[in-house]
Design a protein around this motif. Structure first.
Motif, PDB file in Angstrom:
ATOM      1  N   ALA A  20       0.984  -1.357  -0.042  1.00 17.45           N
ATOM      2  CA  ALA A  20      -0.063   0.034   0.002  1.00 17.45           C
ATOM      3  C   ALA A  20       0.886   1.259  -0.040  1.00 17.45           C
ATOM      4  CB  ALA A  20      -0.985   0.042   1.258  1.00 17.45           C
ATOM      5  N   SER A  25       2.656   1.724  -3.192  1.00 12.17           N
ATOM      6  CA  SER A  25       1.588   2.081  -4.241  1.00 12.17           C
ATOM      7  C   SER A  25       1.299   3.798  -3.976  1.00 12.17           C
ATOM      8  CB  SER A  25       0.223   1.275  -4.075  1.00 12.17           C
ATOM      9  OG  SER A  25      -0.664   1.751  -4.968  1.00 12.17           O
ATOM     10  N   LEU A  26       1.351   4.184  -2.872  1.00 17.94           N
ATOM     11  CA  LEU A  26       0.980   5.458  -2.877  1.00 17.94           C
ATOM     12  C   LEU A  26       2.176   6.273  -2.654  1.00 17.94           C
ATOM     13  CD1 LEU A  26      -2.073   5.724  -0.188  1.00 17.94           C
ATOM     14  CD2 LEU A  26      -2.087   6.266  -2.413  1.00 17.94           C
ATOM     15  N   GLY A  55      -0.913  12.378   4.963  1.00 20.21           N
ATOM     16  CA  GLY A  55      -2.243  11.745   5.039  1.00 20.21           C
ATOM     17  C   GLY A  55      -2.528  10.407   4.597  1.00 20.21           C
ATOM     18  N   ALA A  56      -2.093  10.519   3.194  1.00 15.42           N
ATOM     19  CA  ALA A  56      -2.432   9.206   2.405  1.00 15.42           C
ATOM     20  C   ALA A  56      -1.682   8.218   2.825  1.00 15.42           C
ATOM     21  CB  ALA A  56      -2.286   9.142   1.029  1.00 15.42           C
ATOM     22  N   ALA A  95      -3.212   6.815   6.107  1.00 18.72           N
ATOM     23  CA  ALA A  95      -4.553   6.231   5.855  1.00 18.72           C
ATOM     24  C   ALA A  95      -4.275   4.741   5.322  1.00 18.72           C
ATOM     25  CB  ALA A  95      -5.141   6.924   4.813  1.00 18.72           C
ATOM     26  N   ARG A 108      -2.978   2.774   8.025  1.00 19.89           N
ATOM     27  CA  ARG A 108      -4.231   2.115   8.924  1.00 19.89           C
ATOM     28  C   ARG A 108      -5.045   1.157   8.394  1.00 19.89           C
ATOM     29  NH1 ARG A 108      -8.569   1.975   9.866  1.00 19.89           N
ATOM     30  NH2 ARG A 108      -8.894   2.941   7.703  1.00 19.89           N
ATOM     31  N   ALA A 109      -5.227   1.331   7.117  1.00 21.07           N
ATOM     32  CA  ALA A 109      -6.484   0.398   6.375  1.00 21.07           C
ATOM     33  C   ALA A 109      -5.736  -1.145   6.471  1.00 21.07           C
ATOM     34  CB  ALA A 109      -6.651   0.930   5.321  1.00 21.07           C
ATOM     35  N   PRO A 157      -6.293   9.036  -5.255  1.00 25.59           N
ATOM     36  CA  PRO A 157      -7.422   9.293  -4.401  1.00 25.59           C
ATOM     37  C   PRO A 157      -8.513  10.600  -4.555  1.00 25.59           C
ATOM     38  CG  PRO A 157      -5.352   8.635  -3.319  1.00 25.59           C
ATOM     39  CD  PRO A 157      -4.790   8.840  -4.724  1.00 25.59           C
ATOM     40  N   GLU A 171      -9.523   9.835   3.808  1.00 28.83           N
ATOM     41  CA  GLU A 171      -9.126   8.556   4.200  1.00 28.83           C
ATOM     42  C   GLU A 171      -9.889   7.698   3.430  1.00 28.83           C
ATOM     43  OE1 GLU A 171      -8.993   7.893   8.389  1.00 28.83           O
ATOM     44  OE2 GLU A 171      -8.790   6.045   7.993  1.00 28.83           O
ATOM     45  N   THR A 185      -8.641   7.415   0.023  1.00 31.07           N
ATOM     46  CA  THR A 185      -7.484   6.653  -0.071  1.00 31.07           C
ATOM     47  C   THR A 185      -7.706   5.295  -0.071  1.00 31.07           C
ATOM     48  OG1 THR A 185      -6.593   8.609   1.252  1.00 31.07           O
ATOM     49  CG2 THR A 185      -5.030   6.782   0.738  1.00 31.07           C
ATOM     50  N   VAL A 186      -8.241   4.605   0.821  1.00 29.41           N
ATOM     51  CA  VAL A 186      -8.545   3.420   1.022  1.00 29.41           C
ATOM     52  C   VAL A 186      -9.333   2.753   0.112  1.00 29.41           C
ATOM     53  CG1 VAL A 186      -9.842   1.467   2.566  1.00 29.41           C
ATOM     54  CG2 VAL A 186      -8.687   3.434   3.649  1.00 29.41           C
ATOM     55  N   TYR A 198      -9.139   3.838  -3.090  1.00 32.30           N
ATOM     56  CA  TYR A 198      -8.086   3.758  -4.160  1.00 32.30           C
ATOM     57  C   TYR A 198      -7.054   2.617  -4.091  1.00 32.30           C
ATOM     58  CZ  TYR A 198      -3.837   5.134  -6.598  1.00 32.30           C
ATOM     59  OH  TYR A 198      -2.701   5.130  -7.443  1.00 32.30           O
ATOM     60  N   LEU A 199      -6.686   2.348  -2.786  1.00 33.82           N
ATOM     61  CA  LEU A 199      -5.881   1.293  -2.633  1.00 33.82           C
ATOM     62  C   LEU A 199      -6.418  -0.071  -2.775  1.00 33.82           C
ATOM     63  CD1 LEU A 199      -4.128   2.174   0.971  1.00 33.82           C
ATOM     64  CD2 LEU A 199      -2.966   1.841  -1.451  1.00 33.82           C
ATOM     65  N   LEU A 224     -12.223  -0.069   7.171  1.00 28.76           N
ATOM     66  CA  LEU A 224     -12.882   1.234   7.240  1.00 28.76           C
ATOM     67  C   LEU A 224     -13.743   1.093   8.298  1.00 28.76           C
ATOM     68  CD1 LEU A 224     -13.877   2.729   3.787  1.00 28.76           C
ATOM     69  CD2 LEU A 224     -12.432   3.735   5.399  1.00 28.76           C
TER      70      LEU A 224
END
Lengths: 436, 321
Positions: A36, A39-40, A46-47, A50, A53-54, B9, B26, B29-30, B32-33, B209
């Motif tokens: 993740a 990828s970001l 912030g991203a 996130a 966390r996810a 995102p 958030e 973003t999730v 998108y991931l 989420l």
């Protein structure tokens, strides 16, 4: 396989710290975290947060731990450090070099690093905080004044020194903090010792109670599996006549398809709990345990009593047990009341008898002490008769039953089973016996 | 911006907004991931905060076909995956009886007849007679699709294990037809009301989420987006009131869907402001339990008079000596 990049290494130690705090992060999830973040990218903090966390936090109750540890591992960019040679003219630099020679030997190296914005060697770093350093800086500036450096340049130099000093002090603090964090990350996860399950509820401290609460989830999982297994090994599939008839209609009455169903009889529980101060810990654990296995039992209704009876099932239908139990206990503030089970049984018979039917198991959880109020055992008999089965959970040892104001001996014959539940092990065994 | 082009995102967030769903950074973003990594999204939270809406909005934003599976206790493979349509098979057998006679006419022995029949087997066990349920529809869909599995916590543990198997490979083995693989891997959104603990394996498979009740500003934005004709002042009052109600210890907190219903009701009633009469008449739109309605009335009346404490009706001196 090459070495990890610094970001990946930081993520690894972050995951270690999360695990030390009790989060169960699996290998697959840590891999997800790496993918993740790759990828970001690291650019958008912030991203990045996130994404981590996810991938790592799969339970809402673990979110505060993540929030606490994230800033300690992923600081938002260090302030930049300036270089003296970039700020001052060549002539001033020469003056600076001459002035440095006049300083004490120990501080020369440190000041050189400060001036160039380089991190000083480790042994010099502890001098970063001392007041001696400030005096040396002032001495340097005084020497420069004597040598004839213009005031503007001196001011610039002083500002530069202070900026770099602050940046280095922050850096040092952060590395020290991280070293401290890394130590607990190697600490093995605390397990409740086996004898904690056997300790009586009354004797537990707050921290031990917290440990036991976590243990309840594990016990509930064990109970759930045992019940599921017992169900599986029970009777074979039986004909589901309603569904079969409906299927037959499609084929014009020919029994082409026979639909069977496993007979799953879920137990239904009704609890009547004494919530006077001495009984609270027991009741709390009983409620926690029963509501954790909610999916294996049918509807559970709970009633609490001291001198009056009150239904407390609502919060449990809305929240998870760990959240609902404090809500319930908050609604019923402790205090000095006279437990009066007889009166409460009368109220129950008057208002809530519909909670009991042939398939329900009634559990009364109390010490049977009525403060010399009338016992009304016949009410218990009529209530217990209405339920399919009845059981009494008493935290006191049997030797105390019937002593002083305990009416246990008159209540005993009215119920089908009595269990002593002074510790968590006995409690879970009792519940296990009552499950189908 | 045409749907489907969600390569960052920020684009996801805009796409969702165009579909009428306000998402935080958030959430965007999730999602998108999840798309990049090919993982399902598990959305947990109290009832009525927009978990199902999220799935629908994402499907619209990504230009994907929405396939919805509603879970309930006792849901099993037949209802979720596929079923053979016996009735249709029987019907075809009856109608094709003459042709069958012809085919078997030349057979000399029973064994030969059986062999000939077996050769025609894939007439009767083909996709034609397979009743596709949502999971299979999502796998075999020719357009890219989004699978929305609603209220997974109402299904039982066996179904979760079965679902896990399907979600890991997106391929199904049907004994008569062989292995069917997904043409386009669907996006998957699972929603849960958190009434029971989901299995660890399922949680591990998904990106998580937690969607909670929104802040006042966000809720106001949602109301403005969905019910634009409502006057701004009324909208603000409404949102404040709902936020206040959530802080009371109610049996069921009003969710965003209740707020939107109330906003639409206020619009229909041409309310200029929320006065006690309007509130009295429309409180049942927000609160779905009689006890909650009474409690809210009591508390609001008390607050209007200046008292501060939260009180349960009929409970004035409960347990307090």
């Amino acid at each position: 396989m090459g070495t990890l990049s610094s970001v990946d290494a930081r993520i690894v130690s972050f995951i270690q710290a999360l695990r030390a705090e009790g989060l169960r992060v699996s290998l697959a999830e840590s891999q997800d975290a790496f993918f993740a973040t790759q990828s970001l990218g690291m650019l958008d903090r912030g991203a990045f947060r996130a994404a981590l966390r996810a991938a790592l936090v799969k339970q809402h109750t673990d979110q505060p731990v993540f929030d606490r540890l994230f800033p300690q591992y992923f600081r938002a960019g260090a302030p930049p450090m300036l270089q003296a040679s970039g700020e001052l003219s060549a002539g001033d630099m020469d003056l600076l070099q001459m002035a440095l020679e006049s300083l004490a030997e120990e501080y020369r190296g440190l000041l050189r690093s400060l001036l160039e914005g380089r991190r000083p060697a480790d042994e010099l770093r502890r001098r970063l905080r001392g007041s001696e350093l400030q005096r040396q800086i002032q001495a340097l500036l005084a020497e420069l004044e004597r040598l004839g450096m213009p005031a503007a340049s001196r001011e610039k130099l002083e500002k530069l020194l202070q900026i770099n000093l602050q940046a280095m002090q922050q850096e040092a603090a952060r590395t020290a903090g991280e070293a401290l964090l890394r130590r607990p990350a190697r600490r093995p996860l605390g397990e409740p010792s086996a004898d904690l399950l056997d300790r009586p509820f009354r004797g537990l401290s707050q921290s031990e109670q917290a440990l036991l609460r976590k243990e309840v989830a594990r016990l509930a999982a064990k109970l759930r599996t045992r019940t599921a297994l017992r169900q599986q090994r029970g009777e074979g599939p039986r004909l589901d006549s309603k569904a079969t008839l409906r299927a037959i209609l499609r084929h014009g009455g020919v029994p082409f398809q026979i639909i069977t169903r496993r007979r799953r009889r879920k137990a239904k529980f009704t609890l009547i709990c004494d919530v006077s101060t001495s009984m609270r810990p027991v009741v709390e654990f009983l409620l926690l345990l029963l509501y954790h296995i909610q999916d294996q039992v049918g509807r559970t209704r709970s009633f609490a009593f001291i001198d009056r009876i009150e239904e407390i099932s609502d919060p449990f239908s809305q929240h998870r047990p760990e959240v609902a139990v404090p809500i319930v206990l908050r609604r019923l503030p402790p205090g000095y009341y006279n437990t009066d089970l007889g009166h409460c049984l009368a109220q129950f018979s008057a208002r809530h008898l519909e909670a009991l039917d042939r398939r329900t198991t009634l559990i009364v959880c109390g010490d049977g002490r009525n403060n010399y109020n009338p016992a009304r055992a016949e009410l218990l008999e009529s209530v217990a008769r209405r339920a399919g089965r009845s059981a009494w959970f008493n935290p006191e040892p049997p030797t105390l039953w019937g002593i002083d104001d305990s009416d246990m001996l008159s209540y005993l014959p009215q119920v089908d089973a009595v269990f002593q539940v002074s510790n968590l092990r006995q409690l879970s065994q009792a519940v296990d016996r009552l499950l189908p | 911006m045409e749907p489907g082009n969600l390569d960052a995102p920020a684009r996801v967030k805009d796409g969702l907004r165009q579909q009428g769903y306000i998402a935080s950074d958030e959430v965007a973003t999730v999602l998108y991931l999840a798309q990049q990594l090919g993982k399902p999204v598990l959305a947990e939270g109290p009832a009525g905060v927009g978990k199902t809406e999220l799935g629908k909005a994402w499907a619209g934003a990504a230009g994907r076909n929405l396939i919805r599976l509603q879970c309930y206790e006792g849901l099993d493979e037949t209802k979720a995956l596929y079923e053979w349509e016996y009735a249709k098979q029987m019907l075809y057998t009856q109608l094709l009886r003459d042709k069958l006679q012809q085919v078997l006419a030349q057979a000399n022995s029973l064994g030969e007849a059986a062999d000939r029949l077996a050769a025609e087997e894939d007439v009767f066990f083909s996709m034609r007679f397979l009743l596709q349920r949502p999971l299979l529809q999502a796998i075999l869909s020719e357009q890219p699709s989004l699978l929305l599995i609603d209220e997974i916590d109402r299904a039982d543990a066996e179904f979760e294990a079965f679902l896990l198997e399907v979600l890991s490979d997106f391929q199904i083995s049907i004994p008569e037809l062989g292995t069917l693989r997904a043409v386009h891997q669907p996006l998957v959104v699972l929603s849960s009301n958190n009434t029971r603990e989901l299995s660890e394996a399922l949680k591990r498979r998904c990106l998580y989420l937690f969607i909670d009740y929104p802040d006042p500003q966000v809720e106001l934005e949602i109301v403005r987006l969905r019910v634009p004709e409502l006057p701004a002042a009324v909208g603000r009052q409404a949102v404040e009131l709902v936020q206040h109600l959530r802080r009371m210890d109610l049996r069921k907190n009003p969710g965003i869907s209740e707020t939107l219903d109330w906003a639409r009701a206020l619009l229909l009633l041409n309310a200029e402001a929320i006065d006690p009469d309007t509130l009295e008449n429309t409180l049942s739109v927000l609160l779905k339990h009689e006890r909650d309605v009474q409690r809210a009335r009591l508390n609001l009346a008390r607050e209007a008079r200046g008292a501060v404490q939260d009180v349960e009706p009929g409970e004035a001196t409960r347990w307090e000596h």
